[in-house]
Design a protein around this motif. Structure first.
Motif, PDB file in Angstrom:
ATOM      1  N   LEU A 111       9.162  69.967  72.641  1.00  0.00           N
ATOM      2  CA  LEU A 111      10.617  69.878  72.655  1.00  0.00           C
ATOM      3  C   LEU A 111      11.064  68.415  72.765  1.00  0.00           C
ATOM      4  N   ILE A 112      10.383  67.656  73.627  1.00  0.00           N
ATOM      5  CA  ILE A 112      10.723  66.246  73.810  1.00  0.00           C
ATOM      6  C   ILE A 112      10.527  65.491  72.499  1.00  0.00           C
ATOM      7  N   GLY A 113       9.404  65.740  71.830  1.00  0.00           N
ATOM      8  CA  GLY A 113       9.130  65.063  70.561  1.00  0.00           C
ATOM      9  C   GLY A 113      10.150  65.429  69.505  1.00  0.00           C
ATOM     10  N   GLU A 173      13.205  66.614  69.932  1.00  0.00           N
ATOM     11  CA  GLU A 173      14.531  66.112  70.293  1.00  0.00           C
ATOM     12  C   GLU A 173      14.623  64.613  70.004  1.00  0.00           C
ATOM     13  N   ASP A 174      13.504  63.909  70.158  1.00  0.00           N
ATOM     14  CA  ASP A 174      13.473  62.469  69.907  1.00  0.00           C
ATOM     15  C   ASP A 174      13.868  62.176  68.464  1.00  0.00           C
ATOM     16  N   SER A 190      21.863  67.755  66.911  1.00  0.00           N
ATOM     17  CA  SER A 190      21.755  68.374  68.228  1.00  0.00           C
ATOM     18  C   SER A 190      20.881  69.629  68.173  1.00  0.00           C
ATOM     19  N   VAL A 191      20.246  69.924  69.303  1.00  0.00           N
ATOM     20  CA  VAL A 191      19.319  71.052  69.376  1.00  0.00           C
ATOM     21  C   VAL A 191      19.930  72.188  70.191  1.00  0.00           C
ATOM     22  N   GLY A 238      17.527  63.825  67.616  1.00  0.00           N
ATOM     23  CA  GLY A 238      18.596  63.063  68.257  1.00  0.00           C
ATOM     24  C   GLY A 238      18.822  61.746  67.538  1.00  0.00           C
TER      25      GLY A 238
END
Lengths: 326, 326
Positions: free
Chosen positions: A83-85, A87-88, A96-97, A91
């Protein structure tokens, strides 16, 4: 008149010799990058006539700059880095997610899918905490879908999964190259996709695998079994870090030095387990954050009209710590 | 003419004697509940003339049924259960969650806030992986904001945080009630909010706390220190489960039986650590999923026109395992 396919951020990244994430940061002026890197990426973008969001915006005036992320089962340890990857990258592209947690409930999942489509998302990432194959989330959907970590059963769908087989073989090669020749494999339940794939990848390299569960307690029991059998082994390749920690502890308590007498490797590179183990564990890292970034890149490309259908494999890497080398 | 304030889902839950999550499920026909519970909730809703989304929809025709969730620092272990709890309540109200990860970067955070406001979200939840106080995310925002896990520095803002002080005191009371009288406290860094709050809560109950770090390695070193001092203690209250596991292991290896000679408690109830420890750890559970559900409930109430400003504390509970009782 045939036009060349418009350049994507992946083309720009490839030309500049950087990752998609770095290219995205450079073009959006975010994150901390060396000026030289930013210049190289911008030059590549100019050379390829890459126009990022502006291009996409004019081509797709109806874009909402929103993507949905559906987790099949509950959000868990494996979903976070992914998720972090994702969103990076998203974003950085002003996307937006919308997060949806289906919790292994097909009705919830259908509900979430309908909500996402009614919100006119530009695309959907489907993920989950268990690797393996799942049924496609829907047929004839109006937006691109990328399956990440798990794969769609339809080979025409775009899926990106960690290369678990290559990962476990890298661990075995590492042990062989450091002089270990009597290797054993201790792993999770036989019915579990990851346990099966990894065990198959080791066929011919190790004796019959010991299937059990993904826990330290199983690692301790398995090591006890191996010792009771006579203990003729000098390397234990474990299916995850928890098993490896249990194995290493039991060997130590039985007077076998790790790594002098027996080398041990884990899988997942879960820092809280791998680093707290005595000794700290050599472990296979699936680079889930990188996988999330790649999944987001594949989705943005598909939204921009450049889909990359079919299965993709994301490379793993071996993190070497004290449990495997003297 | 003064109208009574419209009933909220919290009023319904209170009247029915169930949690907000259960009330929400019952009213939306989701999850698996006993028929009797569903009937009780629906009766309460009827009695209070509660009209859920219909009411909110008519009052707020411009609602987007979207809320933003901004994590101050990177999404981490503490954010997951919180996110799951919040998504549970919001999803039940047909509200979608836009997830933003600010990664300790104020510029990223401002950017995310602007994106959320431009998307006309109905409200915002601000969270993070470290407990403590933070500056308000903005002044005069057009939508309600709830701070969850961490608190806003402005006491007029709505914040909900775990009751860490009560949690650690419950652990101390448990040890005293089972006959331990010489208690010590081993915890994280002195500058860390949680370490300080918990140490202060134990003032008068234990000797001066040992501050260190949130790791097993520190737990092992701290136990070594305590033993070197003469070892006159029969209970160790630890600041987290990793420390507790390190303490328990070192005591065991030094020939001190846990719990017979020394009882040990952890904090966080992180199953992979607490259950793999030998013996499994008694631990304080902050019920972060419940906290997430409460935060979402507070936000939905505020969106519906019933804000509950000020700080709120979410109760913790003690999970008793073998490390503290014979």
């Amino acid at each position: 008149m045939s036009r060349p396919r418009p350049a994507t951020i992946r083309d720009v990244a490839a030309l500049a010799g950087v990752s998609v994430g770095t290219a995205s940061k450079a073009l959006n002026g975010r994150g901390s990058l060396r000026a030289e890197t930013v210049a190289r990426v911008r030059q590549a973008a100019g050379q390829l006539d890459f126009r990022a969001n502006e291009a996409a915006r004019s081509l797709h005036a109806d874009r909402t700059y929103t993507v949905g992320m559906i987790t099949t089962d509950t959000i868990g340890r494996f979903s976070i880095p992914l998720l972090i990857g994702a969103e990076d990258i998203l974003g950085a592209g002003q996307v937006s997610v919308l997060l949806c947690d289906a919790r292994d409930d097909p009705i919830r999942e259908r509900h979430h899918l309908q909500v996402l489509l009614s919100r006119r998302v530009d695309g959907i990432i489907v993920t989950g905490r268990r690797a393996g194959t799942r049924a496609p989330i829907g047929a004839g959907l109006p937006v691109p879908v990328v399956y990440a970590f798990l794969a769609s059963a339809d080979p025409a769908d775009c899926s990106i999964v960690p290369d678990e087989a290559a990962g476990i073989r890298i661990a075995a090669e590492h042990l062989r190259s450091t002089g270990r020749s009597r290797l054993v494999h201790v792993t999770g339940p036989e019915h579990h996709h990851s346990a099966r794939v990894r065990a198959e990848a080791l066929t011919g390299l190790v004796a019959a695998p010991l299937f059990g569960e993904w826990s330290e307690a199983w690692g301790r029991r398995a090591a006890g079994l191996l010792l009771a059998r006579g203990g003729d082994f000098d390397g234990v390749i474990c299916g995850n870090d928890q098993i490896a920690r249990g194995v290493a502890e039991t060997l130590r308590e039985a007077g076998r030095d790790v790594p002098r007498d027996v080398a041990v490797t884990g899988f997942d590179n879960w820092d809280v387990i791998a680093e707290a183990s005595r000794p700290p564990l050599t472990s296979v890292d699936m680079d889930l954050e990188g996988l999330g970034r790649s999944a987001a890149g594949l989705l943005l490309d598909a939204i921009a009209g450049n889909p990359a259908p079919g299965p993709h494999r994301h490379p793993t890497r071996l993190i070497i710590r004290d449990s495997s080398v003297l």
